[in-house]
Design a protein around this motif. Structure first.
Motif, PDB file in Angstrom:
ATOM      1  N   ASP A   1     -48.671 -20.452  90.173  1.00 34.57           N
ATOM      2  CA  ASP A   1     -48.693 -20.876  91.572  1.00 34.57           C
ATOM      3  C   ASP A   1     -48.281 -22.344  91.713  1.00 34.57           C
ATOM      4  O   ASP A   1     -47.548 -22.706  92.645  1.00 34.57           O
TER       5      ASP A   1
ATOM      6  N   LYS B   1     -44.988 -23.640  93.716  1.00 35.37           N
ATOM      7  CA  LYS B   1     -45.055 -24.579  94.843  1.00 35.37           C
ATOM      8  C   LYS B   1     -44.183 -25.803  94.577  1.00 35.37           C
ATOM      9  O   LYS B   1     -43.500 -26.301  95.493  1.00 35.37           O
TER      10      LYS B   1
ATOM     11  N   SER C   1     -44.043 -33.959  96.306  1.00 35.54           N
ATOM     12  CA  SER C   1     -44.426 -32.572  96.037  1.00 35.54           C
ATOM     13  C   SER C   1     -45.797 -32.523  95.360  1.00 35.54           C
ATOM     14  O   SER C   1     -46.650 -31.681  95.692  1.00 35.54           O
TER      15      SER C   1
ATOM     16  N   ILE D   1     -49.293 -30.759  96.959  1.00 34.85           N
ATOM     17  CA  ILE D   1     -50.087 -29.718  96.314  1.00 34.85           C
ATOM     18  C   ILE D   1     -51.560 -30.150  96.228  1.00 34.85           C
ATOM     19  O   ILE D   1     -52.475 -29.361  96.458  1.00 34.85           O
TER      20      ILE D   1
END
Length: 425
Positions: free
Chosen positions: A286, A290, A304, A308
């Motif tokens: 996951d 992402k 990024s 998250i």
């Protein structure tokens, strides 16, 4: 344990900004040098001891020393040189012995010291009321001493008075000490008078119980067992036997409990580590997916990463991989370069997949790889493929575990069917 070590390392790095990284590296280098120095020092000491041992075994001697009279005979290894040939011989060397003149001197000393020794707490040999001390040896002399009493029913050969039923005038006894050393033998006779001692009521009752027990044992020696007297002089007596094995069992039980606690603690750590690794492997696809999606959407690598972490906080408390990502982000905010932070993130997680991810992101910042998106997509494909494999492996384990109760039920059914047949026979 793995998680605790990671947390301690993380807290240390969070408190040290960029300018202190060199200090951390110097500290690690110093620890490495200390370990190397200690290892080399230990090897040097062992080498010196080995050399000393080799040369210590070879010593030119002309005189061999015997052991004293208390020593046993020993075999002395002697290497002697005849021409150019070295011969080896084990020489039996006996302990030193004494001549008659030396033994007479020792005997005079023993004769003087014995009277004082055997009296113990008694005022004189003519008035003995308590047990005597009858030594078998005397320190500083080579003799062995044995004792004999003219009346063993009153005074035993180890100096114990066996009865309190003594007349007022006392009982005269001759006590003989035999002094021996190899073929040398002498005797010393002591004239004693065993007198009645004033004893308390408790001591008198104790002696009566002992006499009753001894009489019961003496009158039943032809039998396998004998019964202890329940009453002595109208007083009830309860007997107890020491259980020697109970003490050893208690110690063994305590040791087993301690070992069991250590084993349980170790197993708990193993379970926690396995659970940690399992949850980290579950989260990995996951996280990679992402990251790949956000990078393709135009986010920078750090943005990024922050996205998250923020999404994880909104979902609830950060755990496992996302917790390590937050620690990595905190390091970057404290001034540690992103490359070092990503590499440290991979090492903290401890799994090969996370180390690979940390190296991949660090290399992208160092070399400016343009194919990061494609590599991330490939990593996503591999991560989900591994997740499917892990799920399949877990399901197979569960199926194997289910077989155990099924086999027990099968055994129970067979027992119910077959047992009546055997009972009829």
């Amino acid at each position: 344990m793995f998680r605790i070590q990671n947390e301690s390392r993380t807290s240390f790095l969070q408190q040290h900004p960029k300018e202190n990284i060199k200090r951390w590296e110097r500290r690690k280098e110093l620890e490495r040098r200390i370990k190397i120095s200690m290892s080399l020092g230990l090897l040097l000491i062992l080498f010196i001891l080995f050399i000393v041992k080799i040369f210590d075994n070879q010593e030119e001697v002309q005189v061999i020393k015997r052991g004293d009279y208390l020593s046993k005979s020993e075999n002395v290894k002697i290497n002697f040189l005849i021409g150019d040939k070295v011969e080896e011989y084990f020489l039996p060397v006996e302990a030193r012995t004494f001549g008659d003149e030396e033994l007479d001197l020792y005997f005079d000393e023993v004769e003087v010291r014995l009277e004082e020794l055997i009296r113990r707490d008694n005022s004189s040999l003519a008035h003995i009321t308590t047990d005597l001390y009858l030594p078998e040896t005397i320190e500083g002399t080579p003799f062995d001493i044995s004792w004999s009493s003219s009346n063993c029913e009153i005074l035993s050969k180890n100096g114990k008075i066996l009865t309190y039923d003594i007349p007022e005038q006392g009982i005269p006894i001759e006590l003989t000490a035999s002094i021996d050393y190899e073929e040398y033998e002498r005797h010393i006779c002591f004239q004693l008078v065993i007198c009645k001692r004033q004893i308390s009521k408790e001591e008198e009752q104790r002696q009566k119980v002992i006499d009753a027990i001894q009489a019961s044992e003496a009158n039943s020696r032809e039998m396998d067992t004998f019964t202890l007297p329940e009453k002595v002089d109208g007083v009830d007596v309860i007997y107890m036997k020491n259980n020697k094995s109970l003490y050893l069992q208690t110690i063994a039980g305590i040791l087993l409990v301690i070992m069991g606690l250590f084993f349980l603690h170790h197993q708990k750590q193993v379970i926690q580590r396995n659970q940690w690794n399992s949850n980290m492997e579950i989260e990995y696809p996951d996280i990679v997916a992402k990251l790949s999606l956000l990078l393709c959407a135009g986010y920078t690598m750090r943005n990024s990463w922050e996205k998250i972490v923020e999404d994880g906080k909104k979902e609830g408390k950060l755990k496992y991989a996302k917790e390590q990502m937050e620690c990595c982000l905190q390091k970057m905010r404290n001034g540690i370069p992103e490359t070092l932070a990503y590499e440290e993130f991979g090492r903290q997680c401890g799994l090969p997949a996370y180390r690979k991810l940390g190296q991949m992101m660090s290399q992208n910042l160092k070399r400016g790889n343009e194919d990061l998106r494609e590599r991330m997509k490939e990593e996503v494909r591999l991560a989900y493929q591994k997740r499917r494999y892990l799920a399949k492996e877990k399901s197979e384990k569960i199926q194997t575990m289910i077989l155990v109760p099924m086999m027990l039920l099968l055994f129970l059914v067979l027992t119910v069917l077959v047992l009546p047949i055997f009972l009829k026979w």
